[in-house]
Design a protein around this motif. Structure first.
Motif, PDB file in Angstrom:
ATOM      1  N   ALA A 112      35.825  32.535  46.744  1.00 54.86           N
ATOM      2  CA  ALA A 112      36.344  33.887  46.953  1.00 54.86           C
ATOM      3  C   ALA A 112      37.580  33.859  47.852  1.00 54.86           C
ATOM      4  O   ALA A 112      38.577  34.525  47.561  1.00 54.86           O
ATOM      5  N   PHE A 113      37.543  33.080  48.919  1.00 59.40           N
ATOM      6  CA  PHE A 113      38.671  33.065  49.849  1.00 59.40           C
ATOM      7  C   PHE A 113      39.890  32.341  49.276  1.00 59.40           C
ATOM      8  O   PHE A 113      41.024  32.683  49.611  1.00 59.40           O
ATOM      9  N   ASN A 114      39.692  31.367  48.417  1.00 60.63           N
ATOM     10  CA  ASN A 114      40.840  30.778  47.720  1.00 60.63           C
ATOM     11  C   ASN A 114      41.490  31.822  46.820  1.00 60.63           C
ATOM     12  O   ASN A 114      42.719  31.897  46.718  1.00 60.63           O
ATOM     13  N   PHE A 115      40.675  32.658  46.194  1.00 64.15           N
ATOM     14  CA  PHE A 115      41.194  33.763  45.385  1.00 64.15           C
ATOM     15  C   PHE A 115      41.947  34.760  46.271  1.00 64.15           C
ATOM     16  O   PHE A 115      43.072  35.149  45.965  1.00 64.15           O
ATOM     17  N   TYR A 116      41.357  35.165  47.392  1.00 62.92           N
ATOM     18  CA  TYR A 116      42.019  36.116  48.290  1.00 62.92           C
ATOM     19  C   TYR A 116      43.331  35.539  48.814  1.00 62.92           C
ATOM     20  O   TYR A 116      44.346  36.234  48.902  1.00 62.92           O
ATOM     21  N   ARG A 117      43.334  34.259  49.157  1.00 60.77           N
ATOM     22  CA  ARG A 117      44.563  33.610  49.636  1.00 60.77           C
ATOM     23  C   ARG A 117      45.634  33.612  48.539  1.00 60.77           C
ATOM     24  O   ARG A 117      46.817  33.774  48.828  1.00 60.77           O
ATOM     25  N   SER A 118      45.223  33.477  47.272  1.00 55.84           N
ATOM     26  CA  SER A 118      46.202  33.482  46.177  1.00 55.84           C
ATOM     27  C   SER A 118      46.863  34.856  46.038  1.00 55.84           C
ATOM     28  O   SER A 118      47.999  34.948  45.574  1.00 55.84           O
ATOM     29  N   VAL A 119      46.172  35.906  46.460  1.00 59.11           N
ATOM     30  CA  VAL A 119      46.737  37.254  46.387  1.00 59.11           C
ATOM     31  C   VAL A 119      47.548  37.577  47.646  1.00 59.11           C
ATOM     32  O   VAL A 119      48.687  38.037  47.562  1.00 59.11           O
ATOM     33  N   PHE A 120      46.975  37.326  48.830  1.00 55.65           N
ATOM     34  CA  PHE A 120      47.628  37.695  50.084  1.00 55.65           C
ATOM     35  C   PHE A 120      48.634  36.663  50.572  1.00 55.65           C
ATOM     36  O   PHE A 120      49.528  36.980  51.341  1.00 55.65           O
ATOM     37  N   ARG A 156      50.763  45.336  43.551  1.00 56.65           N
ATOM     38  CA  ARG A 156      50.546  43.887  43.524  1.00 56.65           C
ATOM     39  C   ARG A 156      49.156  43.537  44.048  1.00 56.65           C
ATOM     40  O   ARG A 156      48.419  42.750  43.435  1.00 56.65           O
ATOM     41  N   LEU A 157      48.770  44.130  45.176  1.00 51.74           N
ATOM     42  CA  LEU A 157      47.464  43.847  45.761  1.00 51.74           C
ATOM     43  C   LEU A 157      46.333  44.370  44.872  1.00 51.74           C
ATOM     44  O   LEU A 157      45.332  43.678  44.655  1.00 51.74           O
ATOM     45  N   PHE A 158      46.497  45.585  44.340  1.00 47.53           N
ATOM     46  CA  PHE A 158      45.478  46.163  43.472  1.00 47.53           C
ATOM     47  C   PHE A 158      45.284  45.302  42.224  1.00 47.53           C
ATOM     48  O   PHE A 158      44.160  44.940  41.874  1.00 47.53           O
ATOM     49  N   LYS A 159      46.374  44.957  41.582  1.00 50.85           N
ATOM     50  CA  LYS A 159      46.311  44.144  40.355  1.00 50.85           C
ATOM     51  C   LYS A 159      45.698  42.768  40.643  1.00 50.85           C
ATOM     52  O   LYS A 159      44.833  42.291  39.907  1.00 50.85           O
ATOM     53  N   GLY A 160      46.150  42.127  41.709  1.00 48.71           N
ATOM     54  CA  GLY A 160      45.668  40.784  42.031  1.00 48.71           C
ATOM     55  C   GLY A 160      44.198  40.757  42.410  1.00 48.71           C
ATOM     56  O   GLY A 160      43.419  39.972  41.875  1.00 48.71           O
ATOM     57  N   LEU A 161      43.790  41.644  43.329  1.00 50.19           N
ATOM     58  CA  LEU A 161      42.419  41.622  43.815  1.00 50.19           C
ATOM     59  C   LEU A 161      41.416  42.154  42.800  1.00 50.19           C
ATOM     60  O   LEU A 161      40.260  41.740  42.796  1.00 50.19           O
ATOM     61  N   SER A 162      41.836  43.063  41.924  1.00 52.46           N
ATOM     62  CA  SER A 162      40.898  43.639  40.961  1.00 52.46           C
ATOM     63  C   SER A 162      40.730  42.773  39.711  1.00 52.46           C
ATOM     64  O   SER A 162      39.849  43.040  38.891  1.00 52.46           O
ATOM     65  N   ALA A 163      41.527  41.713  39.571  1.00 48.08           N
ATOM     66  CA  ALA A 163      41.426  40.840  38.392  1.00 48.08           C
ATOM     67  C   ALA A 163      40.011  40.299  38.249  1.00 48.08           C
ATOM     68  O   ALA A 163      39.468  39.696  39.173  1.00 48.08           O
ATOM     69  N   GLY A 164      39.396  40.562  37.117  1.00 47.10           N
ATOM     70  CA  GLY A 164      38.042  40.091  36.855  1.00 47.10           C
ATOM     71  C   GLY A 164      36.967  40.969  37.461  1.00 47.10           C
ATOM     72  O   GLY A 164      35.784  40.683  37.327  1.00 47.10           O
ATOM     73  N   GLY A 165      37.356  42.040  38.137  1.00 47.95           N
ATOM     74  CA  GLY A 165      36.399  42.938  38.767  1.00 47.95           C
ATOM     75  C   GLY A 165      36.223  44.217  37.975  1.00 47.95           C
ATOM     76  O   GLY A 165      36.536  44.272  36.779  1.00 47.95           O
ATOM     77  N   ALA A 166      35.739  45.254  38.644  1.00 47.88           N
ATOM     78  CA  ALA A 166      35.486  46.547  38.004  1.00 47.88           C
ATOM     79  C   ALA A 166      36.259  47.633  38.747  1.00 47.88           C
ATOM     80  O   ALA A 166      36.036  47.851  39.949  1.00 47.88           O
ATOM     81  N   TYR A 172      49.203  57.117  47.392  1.00 48.99           N
ATOM     82  CA  TYR A 172      49.078  56.304  46.189  1.00 48.99           C
ATOM     83  C   TYR A 172      47.842  55.456  46.428  1.00 48.99           C
ATOM     84  O   TYR A 172      47.811  54.644  47.373  1.00 48.99           O
ATOM     85  N   PHE A 173      46.777  55.623  45.632  1.00 46.47           N
ATOM     86  CA  PHE A 173      45.465  55.130  46.016  1.00 46.47           C
ATOM     87  C   PHE A 173      44.673  54.624  44.808  1.00 46.47           C
ATOM     88  O   PHE A 173      44.790  55.173  43.714  1.00 46.47           O
ATOM     89  N   GLY A 174      43.837  53.589  45.027  1.00 44.94           N
ATOM     90  CA  GLY A 174      42.919  53.102  44.011  1.00 44.94           C
ATOM     91  C   GLY A 174      41.748  52.377  44.649  1.00 44.94           C
ATOM     92  O   GLY A 174      41.837  51.918  45.794  1.00 44.94           O
ATOM     93  N   MET A 175      40.623  52.270  43.908  1.00 47.91           N
ATOM     94  CA  MET A 175      39.425  51.584  44.402  1.00 47.91           C
ATOM     95  C   MET A 175      38.847  50.700  43.313  1.00 47.91           C
ATOM     96  O   MET A 175      38.936  51.029  42.126  1.00 47.91           O
ATOM     97  N   PHE A 176      38.225  49.584  43.726  1.00 45.84           N
ATOM     98  CA  PHE A 176      37.604  48.662  42.783  1.00 45.84           C
ATOM     99  C   PHE A 176      36.614  47.769  43.495  1.00 45.84           C
ATOM    100  O   PHE A 176      36.606  47.687  44.720  1.00 45.84           O
ATOM    101  N   ARG A 177      35.797  47.096  42.702  1.00 51.69           N
ATOM    102  CA  ARG A 177      34.902  46.043  43.186  1.00 51.69           C
ATOM    103  C   ARG A 177      35.444  44.750  42.597  1.00 51.69           C
ATOM    104  O   ARG A 177      35.605  44.637  41.385  1.00 51.69           O
ATOM    105  N   ASP A 178      35.752  43.770  43.441  1.00 48.61           N
ATOM    106  CA  ASP A 178      36.330  42.531  42.921  1.00 48.61           C
ATOM    107  C   ASP A 178      35.264  41.690  42.227  1.00 48.61           C
ATOM    108  O   ASP A 178      34.084  42.045  42.195  1.00 48.61           O
ATOM    109  N   LYS A 179      35.689  40.575  41.669  1.00 47.64           N
ATOM    110  CA  LYS A 179      34.768  39.741  40.887  1.00 47.64           C
ATOM    111  C   LYS A 179      33.684  39.094  41.733  1.00 47.64           C
ATOM    112  O   LYS A 179      32.758  38.505  41.197  1.00 47.64           O
TER     113      LYS A 179
END
Length: 145
Positions: free
Chosen positions: A17-25, A98-108, A121-128
């Motif tokens: 999970a943190f390798n994924f988060y690092r790839s986004v941030f 960018r953050l929304f698209k990256g972090l929500s990839a594979g999530g809901a 400008y707002f959005g919500m999701f659960r990541d993978k």
């Protein structure tokens, strides 16, 4: 001013999970400690858990996102329960997208990112990994709460 540093418990996939988060941030881990690095942790871990994460920290701006894997003897983290959301205040619409698209990839996606009734400008999701996020850009605050 105090900072909020979210801490997340995982069931053996904190490093993934943190390798994924690092790839986004971006950035580098400030800390990555495995259970085998702390032989006197105060409890026994299995051989399978030795390489799991005892503590990991990823600086994001002035904040730090932190986590660990929960050893089996402490029980599993319920990945279906409603965990607290992590809220990100972006500095621009582009950063929010960018953050929304990256972090929500594979999530809901719970609420697609877009203009909200309250003016941000707002959005919500659960990541993978089951972690819930909110991404917000408020032009009146420009990334500040």
């Amino acid at each position: 001013m105090a900072l909020i540093n979210p801490y997340i418990n995982f069931n053996g996939n904190a490093e993934e999970a943190f390798n994924f988060y690092r790839s986004v941030f971006g950035g580098e881990f400030a800390t990555l400690m495995r259970f085998k690095d702390m032989p006197n942790a105060g409890f026994d871990i299995t051989e399978n858990e030795a390489n799991q994460i005892m503590h990991i920290a990823l600086p994001i701006g002035k904040n730090v996102l932190m986590a660990n894997d929960v050893p089996e003897l402490l029980g599993r983290v319920s990945e279906d329960e409603n965990r607290s959301k992590i809220s990100i205040s972006a500095e621009s619409r582009e950063e929010a997208d960018r953050l929304f698209k990256g972090l929500s990839a594979g999530g809901a996606i719970e609420m697609p990112i877009g203009d909200s009734p309250w003016g941000s400008y707002f959005g919500m999701f659960r990541d993978k990994y089951g972690i819930e996020w909110m991404v917000d850009f408020d032009p009146k605050h420009k990334g500040e709460l």
